[in-house]
Design a protein around this motif. Sequence first.
Motif, PDB file in Angstrom:
ATOM      1  N   LYS A 207     -19.608 -12.844 -28.787  1.00 40.58           N
ATOM      2  CA  LYS A 207     -19.502 -14.222 -29.290  1.00 40.58           C
ATOM      3  C   LYS A 207     -20.694 -14.560 -30.186  1.00 40.58           C
ATOM      4  CE  LYS A 207     -16.638 -16.181 -25.607  1.00 40.58           C
ATOM      5  NZ  LYS A 207     -15.530 -16.532 -26.521  1.00 40.58           N
ATOM      6  N   ARG A 211     -20.835 -15.345 -34.601  1.00 38.18           N
ATOM      7  CA  ARG A 211     -21.451 -16.556 -35.159  1.00 38.18           C
ATOM      8  C   ARG A 211     -22.704 -16.253 -35.989  1.00 38.18           C
ATOM      9  NH1 ARG A 211     -18.369 -17.189 -31.123  1.00 38.18           N
ATOM     10  NH2 ARG A 211     -17.245 -19.135 -30.722  1.00 38.18           N
ATOM     11  N   THR A 217     -17.081 -14.127 -40.003  1.00 43.11           N
ATOM     12  CA  THR A 217     -16.986 -13.949 -38.560  1.00 43.11           C
ATOM     13  C   THR A 217     -16.137 -12.739 -38.177  1.00 43.11           C
ATOM     14  OG1 THR A 217     -16.382 -15.029 -36.478  1.00 43.11           O
ATOM     15  CG2 THR A 217     -15.061 -15.619 -38.416  1.00 43.11           C
ATOM     16  N   GLU A 251      -9.681 -12.862 -44.439  1.00 39.56           N
ATOM     17  CA  GLU A 251     -11.024 -13.424 -44.594  1.00 39.56           C
ATOM     18  C   GLU A 251     -11.575 -13.131 -45.985  1.00 39.56           C
ATOM     19  OE1 GLU A 251     -14.347 -13.558 -41.421  1.00 39.56           O
ATOM     20  OE2 GLU A 251     -14.711 -11.687 -42.531  1.00 39.56           O
ATOM     21  N   ASP A 288      -4.586 -19.628 -39.167  1.00 37.77           N
ATOM     22  CA  ASP A 288      -4.483 -20.440 -37.957  1.00 37.77           C
ATOM     23  C   ASP A 288      -3.117 -20.262 -37.294  1.00 37.77           C
ATOM     24  OD1 ASP A 288      -5.284 -22.299 -36.035  1.00 37.77           O
ATOM     25  OD2 ASP A 288      -4.469 -23.983 -37.174  1.00 37.77           O
ATOM     26  N   GLY A 292      -4.364 -18.389 -34.395  1.00 33.45           N
ATOM     27  CA  GLY A 292      -4.847 -19.482 -33.569  1.00 33.45           C
ATOM     28  C   GLY A 292      -6.205 -20.024 -33.935  1.00 33.45           C
ATOM     29  N   HIS A 293      -6.740 -19.652 -35.089  1.00 35.14           N
ATOM     30  CA  HIS A 293      -8.048 -20.154 -35.525  1.00 35.14           C
ATOM     31  C   HIS A 293      -8.135 -19.981 -37.032  1.00 35.14           C
ATOM     32  CE1 HIS A 293     -12.377 -20.702 -35.933  1.00 35.14           C
ATOM     33  NE2 HIS A 293     -12.430 -21.133 -34.677  1.00 35.14           N
ATOM     34  N   ARG A 294      -8.584 -21.031 -37.732  1.00 34.36           N
ATOM     35  CA  ARG A 294      -8.623 -20.969 -39.196  1.00 34.36           C
ATOM     36  C   ARG A 294      -9.536 -19.859 -39.708  1.00 34.36           C
ATOM     37  NH1 ARG A 294      -7.371 -25.493 -42.237  1.00 34.36           N
ATOM     38  NH2 ARG A 294      -9.354 -25.444 -43.364  1.00 34.36           N
ATOM     39  N   MET A 296     -10.476 -17.335 -37.731  1.00 34.58           N
ATOM     40  CA  MET A 296     -10.177 -16.182 -36.860  1.00 34.58           C
ATOM     41  C   MET A 296     -11.392 -15.775 -36.041  1.00 34.58           C
ATOM     42  SD  MET A 296      -7.857 -14.170 -39.700  1.00 34.58           S
ATOM     43  CE  MET A 296      -9.041 -14.624 -41.000  1.00 34.58           C
ATOM     44  N   MET A 297     -12.202 -16.759 -35.647  1.00 31.09           N
ATOM     45  CA  MET A 297     -13.397 -16.506 -34.846  1.00 31.09           C
ATOM     46  C   MET A 297     -13.012 -16.091 -33.434  1.00 31.09           C
ATOM     47  SD  MET A 297     -16.676 -19.048 -34.331  1.00 31.09           S
ATOM     48  CE  MET A 297     -17.247 -18.849 -36.027  1.00 31.09           C
ATOM     49  N   ASP A 298     -13.706 -15.103 -32.904  1.00 31.60           N
ATOM     50  CA  ASP A 298     -13.497 -14.566 -31.551  1.00 31.60           C
ATOM     51  C   ASP A 298     -12.130 -13.913 -31.386  1.00 31.60           C
ATOM     52  OD1 ASP A 298     -16.014 -15.543 -30.766  1.00 31.60           O
ATOM     53  OD2 ASP A 298     -15.160 -17.487 -30.189  1.00 31.60           O
ATOM     54  N   ARG A 299     -11.498 -13.555 -32.487  1.00 32.88           N
ATOM     55  CA  ARG A 299     -10.185 -12.891 -32.402  1.00 32.88           C
ATOM     56  C   ARG A 299     -10.331 -11.375 -32.388  1.00 32.88           C
ATOM     57  NH1 ARG A 299      -9.819 -17.791 -30.898  1.00 32.88           N
ATOM     58  NH2 ARG A 299      -7.776 -18.741 -31.120  1.00 32.88           N
TER      59      ARG A 299
END
Length: 513
Positions: A207, A211, A217, A251, A288, A292-294, A296-299
């Motif tokens: 994590k 960041r 990311t 990305e 997203d 599930g995230h714009r 794609m953090m932590d994917r």
Amino acid sequence: MYGEEPLFGLLNRIGTPVEGHRPWPRYRLGRDGWLRLIEELKGNAWSLLGLWGEVRAVHAAFREDFSGDVAVVSLDCPQGRFPSLSAVRPAANRLERAAHDLYGLTAERTTDPRPWLDHDSWGVRRPLSEQPAAPVPNPGPYTFLPVEGDGLHQIPVGPVHAGIIEPGHFRFTANGETVVRLEERLGYVHRGVEGLMQGRPVAEAAKLAARISGDATVAHSLAFARAVEAALGIAVPDRAVWLRALMAELERIANHLGDIGAICNDAAFAFMLAQTSQLRERVLRTADSCFGHRLMMDRVIPGGVAVDLPERGTGLLLDLVVELRRRFPPLVAIYDGKASLQDRTVTTGIVSAELVNRFGAGGHVGRASGRDQDARRSPGYAPYDELAFEVPVLTEGDVNARVWVRIREVEQSLSLIEQIVARLPAISRGLDHPSVPIEAGRGGEGMALVESFRGEIMTWVRLDGEGTVARCHPRDPSWFQWPLLEAAIGGNIVADFPLCNKSFNCSYAGHDL
């Protein structure tokens, strides 16, 4: 000119291989071997990939550009000193200064001994060393390099800027409106990421890696995950490998679209920023919907991916490709046909091929100046070895060339998304997402090279016997690009600095860690 002896040949003679380092070898050198390595670096094309310290030791990674061979070298520093690499690899200087600030390691005969990350505001010196020290009482101001000459004046800019951007200080020396020298001072957003990673379980450290630089990311997560997987000898599910590449290309497209518009905006052509911002937003919304995230953090996680593509995901991705192929080319034609815009970008902020090669700069900065390197191709990693794509390389080295490299990379990434969607392995039964568990109680050392939208990310990790992170060093591509921005603005007018700066778009956070 390439050295007479291959990288591995030399290191096998002057060093001792370290067991358990994957996928490339690590060699422990003595002081004489380190000095011999410095002599060899004077006459070959081994690129510096990174340099980092730890308690009583320093490490450096190199790639032999001709063959693609990669190796790490290590030197024990019982006295806290090591011979500097900066005279033969100038990109090493700021990394050596950072190693001194964090670990107290002193680079002997360095080209620049000033502090880099430490601004005397941490409340401690050498925080990651065996014996952290108290801060210096009443520290003096940072010493900028002297400049002498008639009619010269200095213009300090930052660290606080007129916009929602990260902090950095730029000290211009100018003769009228012409920039004679630019000197940067960074480190204002140092967060102690490497120290925070130490002792953390892999999942928590992942994590933090995600960041390091929010706009990259996916790439930083992928580099950390691949380094951990290499250290543990783990193979991730095939579907996860392809989904990771899918996220990485999304990305890349989103950031390149944003950069193209922002460069034009800094040349007072706001129309392009408005248009490319719409396209970037379209990419983020698709990300997203699919992951599930714009951003794609932590994917991307060690062992695989955290989420799978939904059933409608392939259709959404192909619709995005169709839309961008329809809307992007007319904007490219407008950019190319706007004489007033070309007047600002062509021949502005030139970086020579010699400099990008000396600093080992990658990404759009390196490829716009003729350096043909892309980590997806050399040393390469899955699934790109099964995909067809071109790496755009230009030689002009100016703002315009850096724009065109981005344009061509957007086109290539659209093609890659099509190929990935067409060849995506089937979903395994009983799995919510394609991944394998990272088991505790295992150690090892691993390294990864991943191509972000900025260029090559290098991440090195050591896991202890409990499976926690003993040391991790993520090297953002900005480390090797920021120094070249100083060269790019020389001889240009002060008003062209925002244009040059945005054409580089280096990461403050990724550099400062």
